[in-house]
Design a protein around this motif. Structure first.
Motif, PDB file in Angstrom:
ATOM      1  N   LYS A 111      34.305   4.674  10.341  1.00  0.00           N
ATOM      2  CA  LYS A 111      35.592   4.286  10.926  1.00  0.00           C
ATOM      3  C   LYS A 111      35.919   2.858  10.523  1.00  0.00           C
ATOM      4  O   LYS A 111      35.034   2.016  10.446  1.00  0.00           O
ATOM      5  CB  LYS A 111      35.456   4.288  12.461  1.00  0.00           C
ATOM      6  CG  LYS A 111      36.042   5.487  13.169  1.00  0.00           C
ATOM      7  CD  LYS A 111      35.640   5.465  14.644  1.00  0.00           C
ATOM      8  CE  LYS A 111      36.406   4.402  15.430  1.00  0.00           C
ATOM      9  NZ  LYS A 111      37.738   4.862  15.858  1.00  0.00           N
ATOM     10  N   PRO A 115      41.174  -1.951  14.991  1.00  0.00           N
ATOM     11  CA  PRO A 115      41.796  -0.940  15.854  1.00  0.00           C
ATOM     12  C   PRO A 115      43.242  -0.643  15.450  1.00  0.00           C
ATOM     13  O   PRO A 115      43.750   0.444  15.709  1.00  0.00           O
ATOM     14  CB  PRO A 115      41.726  -1.551  17.256  1.00  0.00           C
ATOM     15  CG  PRO A 115      41.382  -2.986  17.080  1.00  0.00           C
ATOM     16  CD  PRO A 115      40.760  -3.159  15.735  1.00  0.00           C
ATOM     17  N   ASN A 120      43.089   4.701  12.085  1.00  0.00           N
ATOM     18  CA  ASN A 120      42.662   4.936  13.462  1.00  0.00           C
ATOM     19  C   ASN A 120      43.755   5.570  14.317  1.00  0.00           C
ATOM     20  O   ASN A 120      43.529   5.900  15.478  1.00  0.00           O
ATOM     21  CB  ASN A 120      42.176   3.629  14.103  1.00  0.00           C
ATOM     22  CG  ASN A 120      40.796   3.255  13.590  1.00  0.00           C
ATOM     23  OD1 ASN A 120      39.915   4.098  13.482  1.00  0.00           O
ATOM     24  ND2 ASN A 120      40.615   1.998  13.232  1.00  0.00           N
ATOM     25  N   THR A 126      39.301   7.658   5.793  1.00  0.00           N
ATOM     26  CA  THR A 126      39.074   6.231   5.504  1.00  0.00           C
ATOM     27  C   THR A 126      38.566   6.055   4.070  1.00  0.00           C
ATOM     28  O   THR A 126      38.026   6.984   3.467  1.00  0.00           O
ATOM     29  CB  THR A 126      38.052   5.606   6.482  1.00  0.00           C
ATOM     30  OG1 THR A 126      36.838   6.358   6.412  1.00  0.00           O
ATOM     31  CG2 THR A 126      38.571   5.595   7.902  1.00  0.00           C
ATOM     32  N   ARG A 155      32.348   8.419  11.847  1.00  0.00           N
ATOM     33  CA  ARG A 155      33.507   9.180  12.352  1.00  0.00           C
ATOM     34  C   ARG A 155      33.099  10.553  12.843  1.00  0.00           C
ATOM     35  O   ARG A 155      32.266  11.192  12.210  1.00  0.00           O
ATOM     36  CB  ARG A 155      34.506   9.420  11.221  1.00  0.00           C
ATOM     37  CG  ARG A 155      35.212   8.202  10.761  1.00  0.00           C
ATOM     38  CD  ARG A 155      36.412   8.604   9.938  1.00  0.00           C
ATOM     39  NE  ARG A 155      37.589   8.077  10.561  1.00  0.00           N
ATOM     40  CZ  ARG A 155      38.830   8.360  10.157  1.00  0.00           C
ATOM     41  NH1 ARG A 155      39.021   9.189   9.167  1.00  0.00           N
ATOM     42  NH2 ARG A 155      39.857   7.821  10.760  1.00  0.00           N
TER      43      ARG A 155
END
Ligand code: CTP
Ligand code: ZN
Length: 155
Positions: A111, A115, A120, A126, A155
């Motif tokens: 991830k 944020p 996300n 990604t 993730r």
């Protein structure tokens, strides 16, 4: 080899053909299974976790029958199992040993630590370039923010 050590090794049966992935940290076992898509294979898989090992106090092992991996696929597990060793088995014998190497790009798996990154909030895979391999430092292709090894979340 001492007799008790031999018995430890036999906790997961030997295979005739395939790949043995050894020296996986036990806490990464299921992430390795998912990264290598072993949850989707039709080949026989056996695995063990929390086994005794000299190097890792807590190692896991996965044995996949009749399946051999490309180096690019294997290197995808380097982020979570940096000391993993692969043993290629043919007719019950170890014919080759491979170590994993952190790749130059990481697609998916991790991830983005930012944020506010679009990955996300939207269903986007990604993608990072690897700025440093030791310690692992990843730069996001979408927001250019850095994710450090200690911040890495699978993730
Ligand atoms: N193995 C297996 N089936 C075989 C041969 C080997 O499952 N037919 C497994 C062994 O149990 C071991 C790994 O493959 O977990 C590597 O085997 P080997 O090289 O014989 O063991 P080690 O010398 O202990 O390897 P290393 O120190 O590199 O981990
Ligand atoms: Zn990002």
């Amino acid at each position: 080899m001492k007799e008790h050590k031999k018995k430890l090794k036999l906790k997961v049966s030997a295979i005739s053909e395939g790949t043995v992935i050894d020296h996986i940290p036990s806490e990464s076992l299921f992430d390795v299974i998912s990264i290598l898509e072993l949850d989707k294979t039709r080949n026989m898989i056996t695995f063990g976790a929390n086994l005794d090992s000299g190097k890792l106090t807590n190692k896991a092992i996965i044995k996949v029958s009749n399946q051999f991996f490309e180096n690019d696929d294997i290197n995808r597990i380097a982020l979570i199992a940096p000391h993993a060793k692969l043993n290629i088995i043919r007719d019950y014998e170890v014919v080759e040993k491979k170590v994993v190497e952190v790749p130059d790009r990481v697609i998916g798996i991790v991830k983005c630590f930012n944020p506010k990154c679009i990955t996300n909030s939207e269903p986007i895979t990604t993608s990072f370039s690897v700025i440093s391999k030791q310690p692992i430092t990843l730069k996001c292709k979408y927001c250019e923010k850095i994710t450090h090894e200690k911040q890495m979340v699978i993730r």
